[in-house]
Design an enzyme around this catalytic site. Structure first.
Site, short mmCIF file in Angstrom:
data_model
loop_
_atom_site.label_atom_id
_atom_site.label_comp_id
_atom_site.label_asym_id
_atom_site.label_seq_id
_atom_site.Cartn_x
_atom_site.Cartn_y
_atom_site.Cartn_z
N TYR A 72 0.84 -1.20 0.00
CA TYR A 72 0.00 0.00 0.00
C TYR A 72 0.87 1.25 0.00
CZ TYR A 72 -3.89 3.11 1.11
OH TYR A 72 -4.83 4.10 1.06
N PHE A 124 -7.88 19.27 -24.91
CA PHE A 124 -8.54 17.98 -25.14
C PHE A 124 -9.88 18.02 -24.39
CE2 PHE A 124 -9.23 13.49 -23.94
CZ PHE A 124 -9.40 12.99 -25.21
N ASP A 125 -10.84 17.20 -24.80
CA ASP A 125 -12.21 17.24 -24.23
C ASP A 125 -12.23 17.16 -22.70
OD1 ASP A 125 -11.85 15.95 -26.69
OD2 ASP A 125 -13.66 14.75 -26.52
N ASP A 215 0.24 19.30 -21.38
CA ASP A 215 -0.60 18.10 -21.44
C ASP A 215 0.19 17.12 -22.30
OD1 ASP A 215 -2.36 16.08 -22.01
OD2 ASP A 215 -4.07 17.38 -22.42
N ALA A 217 0.27 13.73 -23.14
CA ALA A 217 -0.12 12.39 -23.57
C ALA A 217 0.78 11.82 -24.67
CB ALA A 217 -1.57 12.39 -24.02
N LYS A 258 -1.34 6.54 -23.74
CA LYS A 258 -0.92 6.85 -25.11
C LYS A 258 0.56 6.47 -25.25
CE LYS A 258 -5.03 8.95 -24.92
NZ LYS A 258 -5.17 10.17 -24.21
N HIS A 450 -22.92 11.22 -28.45
CA HIS A 450 -22.37 10.33 -29.48
C HIS A 450 -22.06 8.92 -28.97
CE1 HIS A 450 -18.62 11.77 -27.72
NE2 HIS A 450 -17.99 10.78 -28.31
#
Ligand SMILES: *Cc1c(COP(=O)(O)O)cnc(C)c1O
Length: 459
Positions: A72, A124-125, A215, A217, A258, A450
């Protein structure tokens, strides 16, 4: 003839794929209400829905999984990961989290207050979502060429630094909580950001006293593009390019699903501010778990530490980006329109150009995604008007500037022959493009429709 960059690996384990007939696919797609998110993955032959968490881990990563320490607190994998963060990014502090959006949830409250602006080359979203949850406003200032699908530009993901300066002067630097550089620029199709642009944006941020973060990724694919396309970087090692890129920021968020080639994981980096790191730890504990595991199993920490390095291998990157360029090259030969040049992780098919007879409110990008599935069991997704929800004020269908169908390519998963299947399918679709019908929505959720909407072809 476009050349395929051969795989810098051989295959030790395989995952069988089911072959289906056209009749079967017609049935499956109808049962999924013409929404590709409703398909069982078992009924998909080549899955290009996303490159996120869909990569194949190496034998070394799997060996790391077996050696994972599941303590842990103070697990071995945590120390290994912190060492990698220091070595690769040159950052003093790291914090594992369960995925990219968790990194945003934990880090962004340190930068954004209600009513402030968050400026990015493009959010990004999920980043946009977290900015909104903090009561701030996301502003995109990408170079205008990002919206031009046919002109070659080496770094279409760049911040428009002239407009950035103008925007800062217009609203006032104290109104801007943070500048986020997304590398590569996912929402612009995985287009890279140049070192020069990172440097200039950082200089502007410093001049106005605004913090800048990354960011991250697709940090490795971005470094590959800098090495290939930016003067002065051809002889540099990828890791040195990465170190310079991150030297221009004070912190980063990363979806490790990614370029770090794990199926689940995320990371925060803090360059040197102990004060910021203490805030990060403070929010990690309630949201993600204790600091030395951050929502991940010990084995995931091992796989992530290894994946961060594997993603930087220059032969791997040549092959990886080479796959996308190969598919783009085949499509160019066949006259199938797509966003040019291709980015690092996906090919964006220009459905508006391929299906000009389908108006935006009948969703050309979605129609092409359905057609790819029917033709060859390929799963792609709409990045166009179907992705946009209805206007919340008027209830009208919003019109997207572009109508794309995205083929996102998982890492180390598909071979040249799979790409030839995709190219062949698009050739056949192009030949009967004028017969392809648009779609209408028969049911939709009020937001992010969507994923779950039901559709039917317009007869
Ligand atoms: C995927 C992605 C995220 C979000 O990461 P998740 O791991 O999906 O939560 C954030 N920013 C960029 C640029 C991404 O590509």
């Amino acid at each position: 003839m476009v050349k395929y960059v051969a795989e810098p690996f051989k295959i030790k384990m395989v995952e069988p794929l089911k072959m289906t007939t056209r009749e079967e696919r017609e049935e499956k797609l109808k049962a999924a209400n013409y929404n590709v998110f409703g398909l069982d993955s078992d009924d998909v032959y080549i899955d290009c829905l996303t490159d996120s968490g869909t990569g194949a881990m190496s034998d070394t990563q799997w060996a790391g999984m077996m050696a994972g320490d599941e303590s842990y607190a103070g697990a071995r994998g945590y120390r290994k990961l912190m060492k990698a963060v220091k070595d690769i990014f040159g950052y003093e502090f790291g914090q594992p989290v369960h995925q990219g959006r968790a990194a945003e949830q934990v880090l962004l409250p340190s930068y954004l207050k209600k009513g402030q602006k968050c400026v990015s080359n493009m959010h990004f979203d999920t980043t946009r979502g977290h900015v909104g949850l903090l009561g701030a406003k996301a502003i995109d200032i990408v170079v205008p060429e990002a919206k031009d699908t046919s002109t070659y530009l080496p770094f279409k993901g760049n911040m428009d630094t002239k407009r950035l300066e103008a925007y800062i002067n217009e609203v006032g630097a104290d109104q801007i909580g943070v500048i986020i550089m997304t590398i590569t620029n996912n929402s612009a199709g995985g287009q890279p950001v140049s070192m020069e642009n990172l440097r200039t944006t950082k200089a502007i941020a410093d001049k106005h006293g605004i913090p800048m973060i990354i960011d991250a990724a697709r940090y490795a694919e971005n470094a590959h593009f800098i090495r290939e396309r930016e003067e002065g970087y051809q002889d540099k090692e990828i890791i040195d390019i990465v170190r310079e890129m991150f030297s221009y920021a004070e912190a980063f968020t990363m979806s490790a699903k990614k370029d770090a080639i794990v199926n689940m994981g995320g990371l925060i980096g803090v360059k040197d501010s102990e004060e910021l790191y203490i805030k990060v730890k403070g929010l990690t504990i309630p949201y993600e778990g204790f600091v030395t595991y951050g929502g991940l199993a010990g084995r995931d920490l091992e796989a992530l530490s290894i994946g961060l390095y594997e993603g930087l291998d220059k032969d791997y990157l040549k092959y990886r980006v080479g796959q996308i360029e190969y598919l783009g090259g085949r499509l160019k030969e066949l006259g199938v329109p797509f966003q040019y040049p291709v980015g690092g992780h996906a090919v964006f098919l220009d459905a508006k150009a391929l299906l000009p007879h389908i108006p935006y409110y009948q969703f050309p990008g979605q129609a092409l995604a359905c057609e790819l599935y029917l033709e060859a069991g390929i799963r792609a997704c709409d990045i166009g008007s179907y992705l946009l929800d209805l206007d919340p004020e008027t209830g009208e269908q919003l019109e997207s500037e572009m109508e794309f169908t995205r083929l996102a390519i998982p890492r180390r998963v598909y071979t040249q022959a799979h790409f030839d299947v995709i190219a062949e399918a698009l050739k056949n679709i192009k030949e009967r493009a004028s017969e392809i019908k648009g779609y209408e929505i028969t049911w939709q959720a009020p937001v992010l429709r969507h994923f779950t909407a039901k559709l039917k072809p317009i007869e």
